[in-house]
Each structure stands twice: as C-alpha cells, then as structure tokens.
Design a protein around this motif. Sequence first.
Motif, PDB file in Angstrom:
ATOM      1  N   VAL A  86      15.636   0.865  -1.951  1.00 58.95           N
ATOM      2  CA  VAL A  86      14.315   0.132  -2.322  1.00 58.95           C
ATOM      3  C   VAL A  86      14.504  -0.840  -3.312  1.00 58.95           C
ATOM      4  O   VAL A  86      14.057  -2.033  -3.267  1.00 58.95           O
ATOM      5  CB  VAL A  86      13.345   1.105  -2.873  1.00 58.95           C
ATOM      6  N   ALA A  87      15.514  -0.700  -4.393  1.00 58.53           N
ATOM      7  CA  ALA A  87      15.659  -1.663  -5.379  1.00 58.53           C
ATOM      8  C   ALA A  87      16.321  -2.845  -4.835  1.00 58.53           C
ATOM      9  O   ALA A  87      16.141  -4.187  -5.361  1.00 58.53           O
ATOM     10  CB  ALA A  87      16.610  -1.180  -6.382  1.00 58.53           C
ATOM     11  N   ARG A  88      17.188  -2.782  -3.579  1.00 56.63           N
ATOM     12  CA  ARG A  88      17.734  -3.734  -3.064  1.00 56.63           C
ATOM     13  C   ARG A  88      16.700  -4.617  -1.881  1.00 56.63           C
ATOM     14  O   ARG A  88      17.204  -5.517  -1.217  1.00 56.63           O
ATOM     15  CB  ARG A  88      19.183  -3.335  -2.277  1.00 56.63           C
ATOM     16  N   GLY A  89      15.632  -4.075  -1.699  1.00 61.70           N
ATOM     17  CA  GLY A  89      14.646  -4.472  -1.025  1.00 61.70           C
ATOM     18  C   GLY A  89      15.003  -4.081   0.598  1.00 61.70           C
ATOM     19  O   GLY A  89      14.519  -4.694   1.541  1.00 61.70           O
ATOM     20  N   GLU A  90      15.848  -2.985   0.881  1.00 57.73           N
ATOM     21  CA  GLU A  90      16.251  -2.463   2.157  1.00 57.73           C
ATOM     22  C   GLU A  90      15.456  -1.562   2.807  1.00 57.73           C
ATOM     23  O   GLU A  90      15.417  -1.199   3.866  1.00 57.73           O
ATOM     24  CB  GLU A  90      17.716  -2.312   2.129  1.00 57.73           C
ATOM     25  N   SER A  91      14.726  -0.887   1.756  1.00 55.45           N
ATOM     26  CA  SER A  91      13.859   0.268   2.438  1.00 55.45           C
ATOM     27  C   SER A  91      12.560   0.086   1.195  1.00 55.45           C
ATOM     28  O   SER A  91      12.261  -0.660   0.254  1.00 55.45           O
ATOM     29  CB  SER A  91      14.580   1.405   2.214  1.00 55.45           C
ATOM     30  N   GLY A  92      11.779   0.994   1.878  1.00 54.52           N
ATOM     31  CA  GLY A  92      10.453   1.159   0.869  1.00 54.52           C
ATOM     32  C   GLY A  92       9.187   1.101   1.340  1.00 54.52           C
ATOM     33  O   GLY A  92       9.080   0.854   2.896  1.00 54.52           O
ATOM     34  N   ARG A  93       8.163   0.971   0.811  1.00 54.23           N
ATOM     35  CA  ARG A  93       6.813   0.942   1.177  1.00 54.23           C
ATOM     36  C   ARG A  93       6.117  -0.441   0.546  1.00 54.23           C
ATOM     37  O   ARG A  93       6.105  -0.682  -0.693  1.00 54.23           O
ATOM     38  CB  ARG A  93       6.161   2.024   1.030  1.00 54.23           C
ATOM     39  N   LEU A  94       5.432  -1.315   1.321  1.00 56.50           N
ATOM     40  CA  LEU A  94       4.824  -2.349   0.629  1.00 56.50           C
ATOM     41  C   LEU A  94       3.319  -2.055   0.950  1.00 56.50           C
ATOM     42  O   LEU A  94       2.927  -2.142   2.278  1.00 56.50           O
ATOM     43  CB  LEU A  94       5.171  -3.784   1.060  1.00 56.50           C
ATOM     44  N   ARG A  95       2.494  -1.971   0.086  1.00 55.36           N
ATOM     45  CA  ARG A  95       0.964  -2.024   0.317  1.00 55.36           C
ATOM     46  C   ARG A  95       0.299  -3.291  -0.201  1.00 55.36           C
ATOM     47  O   ARG A  95       0.147  -3.645  -1.283  1.00 55.36           O
ATOM     48  CB  ARG A  95       0.329  -0.437  -0.343  1.00 55.36           C
ATOM     49  N   LEU A  96       0.021  -4.007   0.885  1.00 54.96           N
ATOM     50  CA  LEU A  96      -0.515  -5.481   0.594  1.00 54.96           C
ATOM     51  C   LEU A  96      -1.930  -5.559   0.948  1.00 54.96           C
ATOM     52  O   LEU A  96      -2.475  -4.797   1.917  1.00 54.96           O
ATOM     53  CB  LEU A  96       0.022  -6.362   1.565  1.00 54.96           C
ATOM     54  N   ALA A  97      -2.690  -6.286   0.102  1.00 53.38           N
ATOM     55  CA  ALA A  97      -4.114  -6.562   0.148  1.00 53.38           C
ATOM     56  C   ALA A  97      -4.123  -8.076   0.180  1.00 53.38           C
ATOM     57  O   ALA A  97      -3.365  -8.742  -0.638  1.00 53.38           O
ATOM     58  CB  ALA A  97      -5.181  -6.169  -1.083  1.00 53.38           C
ATOM     59  N   CYS A  98      -4.836  -8.757   1.219  1.00 47.64           N
ATOM     60  CA  CYS A  98      -4.609 -10.273   1.315  1.00 47.64           C
ATOM     61  C   CYS A  98      -6.082 -10.891   1.781  1.00 47.64           C
ATOM     62  O   CYS A  98      -6.965 -10.174   2.300  1.00 47.64           O
ATOM     63  CB  CYS A  98      -3.969 -10.656   2.286  1.00 47.64           C
ATOM     64  N   ALA A  99      -6.469 -11.872   1.115  1.00 48.22           N
ATOM     65  CA  ALA A  99      -7.730 -12.502   1.277  1.00 48.22           C
ATOM     66  C   ALA A  99      -7.644 -12.790   2.682  1.00 48.22           C
ATOM     67  O   ALA A  99      -6.631 -13.428   3.554  1.00 48.22           O
ATOM     68  CB  ALA A  99      -8.067 -13.884   0.750  1.00 48.22           C
ATOM     69  N   GLU A 100      -8.885 -12.379   3.669  1.00 51.46           N
ATOM     70  CA  GLU A 100      -8.511 -12.434   5.137  1.00 51.46           C
ATOM     71  C   GLU A 100      -8.371 -14.079   5.594  1.00 51.46           C
ATOM     72  O   GLU A 100      -7.725 -14.196   6.455  1.00 51.46           O
ATOM     73  CB  GLU A 100      -9.777 -11.824   5.829  1.00 51.46           C
ATOM     74  N   SER A 101      -8.748 -15.065   4.579  1.00 48.81           N
ATOM     75  CA  SER A 101      -8.670 -16.451   5.344  1.00 48.81           C
ATOM     76  C   SER A 101      -7.210 -16.945   5.127  1.00 48.81           C
ATOM     77  O   SER A 101      -6.866 -17.977   5.626  1.00 48.81           O
ATOM     78  CB  SER A 101      -9.489 -17.286   4.607  1.00 48.81           C
ATOM     79  N   LEU A 102      -6.379 -16.108   4.303  1.00 48.61           N
ATOM     80  CA  LEU A 102      -4.861 -16.368   4.088  1.00 48.61           C
ATOM     81  C   LEU A 102      -3.762 -15.568   4.893  1.00 48.61           C
ATOM     82  O   LEU A 102      -2.869 -15.742   4.748  1.00 48.61           O
ATOM     83  CB  LEU A 102      -4.796 -16.285   2.634  1.00 48.61           C
TER      84      LEU A 102
END
Length: 300
Positions: A86-102
């Motif tokens: 995860v620290a290397r960015g090779e695994s893990g989970r990303l929970r994203l929230a984004c403005a729908e227009s973007l």
Amino acid sequence: MPTLRALECLIAVLDAGSITDAAAALHMSQPALSHQLAALEREIGAPVFERLPRGVRATAIGRAVEADARAALTAAARVVDGGRAVARGESGRLRLACAESLTASLLAPVLRNWLRRNPAVHVTLTEATSADDLVHHLESGTADLALGPRPTRWTGHSQLIGPEEIVAVLPTDHPLSHHDRLTFEDLHDHPLIHYHPDNGLATWLDTQAATHGVTLTPIMRTRQATTAAQLAASGLGIALVPTTALTPALPATLKHLHPTLTRDLICLTATPTDPLLRRFVSDIVNRGVPVNPSVRTRLT
C-alpha cells in the motif's frame, strides 16, 4: 498474550532442534532467546520444551501450539507485506468522492492511468452535487479523498489543483453572441439555464451575480453542467458553465465573462499522511485543471 517474537523463537527452536542453533539463526544471544521461551511458557502455564543433555525436544504442548504459532507468524508477515505494498501504491483501497461535473474531465484520466500502473488498488467512487456534500462524505467516513470546488466549511487538509473558469454558453444566433465578453449586467434580462438547488453551482452563481447587483432569471434548471451547456446550444437560453464540462463539438458560442469568473478546484483529504492518498493527490495536482484545446481556442 504471547509476543510474535516469542512465537518466532519457538518455531526457530523447533526447526533447529537446539537453543544454540536457533539463537544463531535469529541473531540473538542464547539468554535472550531463553528469556522469550520462558515468557511464552509462563503465558501457557506449562513447558513447551524438554531440555536434554544435547539439545531440546518439544513437549506435547509445544507440538500442539506449533501449527497456530506458524499461522500467526505467516499472518503477521502478510500484514507487513500488505502495508508495504500500500505504501508503494501497489495495493490498498481508494475511496473517492468527486463533484459530478468533474468526474469525466478531471478524475477519469488520472484514475485510468493510476489503475493501469496499480491494478491491485480497489477504487470506490461517490459523486456529489456540491462542495459541502463532499465534506459530508469525508466527515462521515465514506470517503478518504474528495475532489471539487472549495467548500464553505472544511478545517482539514486541502491542496489546490488549480482555477476553473466559468464561461457563458449561448446559441450561435443569440443577440449577445457578437460581444467580446459578457458581464453579469448583460445577462440580466436574458433567460438563463440555471442549476438545481442541489447543485452547488446554483447558490454560488447567484452569489456572484448579486455582487454585481444582478438577479439571474432562470427559464429552467438542471442538475448537470454538461446538460446546461447542451440546452443553451439548442437555443433555450444562456448557461454559465465550467470549462471542464464543455465538449469540443458543442454547437454553441462560448464567451468569457468580464471580469473573468473562476473558482478553485481542490483536493480534500481526511488522512493526508496516507502514502496511497499522497500518491494519488500528487497525480491529480500534477495534471491540473484540464481544458480541451479546441474549447480554449473558441474562447480566445
């Protein structure tokens, strides 16, 4: 509860058959290893080894706990390996929230490249209609990272992506299409494709117009900036649209506002020290706010 080090000593002695050889394999002194074994035996309440004239032999209890001890050490190794991935960015989970227009213009290109490089990262996405809605997702723990306009309230960590310009979209035959730039005063008596109150652009644009002494006159409302641009192009009125929501083939006239109207787009992070989030934010910020070259040309 026994420590992992004590279990490691137990397995080392079982494999080596002697305290001396096990201590050498673990790069420990014999007294230190014996101390770990004594602590383990105190936890269990019975000896795990029988001391012999030459070496040691596991007791029935020592043999009974061997499988669980090995499983615990294997699980601990997985924890460390998983954390490093995860620290290397090779695994893990990303929970994203984004403005729908973007989502399409700002997030999708970065996310596509990110997942190609890190296919083991699991991503969830929630779209929001306002900046304050993004804050709600962070505060409620349903998102770790939010992308959108600057909210009215947020005391946590944020990082600027860049400014996003808001421009006027008009039908090609509109009377104002020959102006170099449009002011809010120009818009005063013209029907406007406005935004639904759930969309944060609605209140923000009303506030911006009010600073110029203008009240916008909605002829209809929509939740989507892309839809507002399309409705304006079809001849229903004027729409004020972020450049990130404009498509190159939109059959409409595009005009800068005077003075230029922009809003900041930012990344909000609940845990800014998280290595995985830091890497993703860096990619977003390095790309910046995208504007299609053909759209930029039509505005100059």
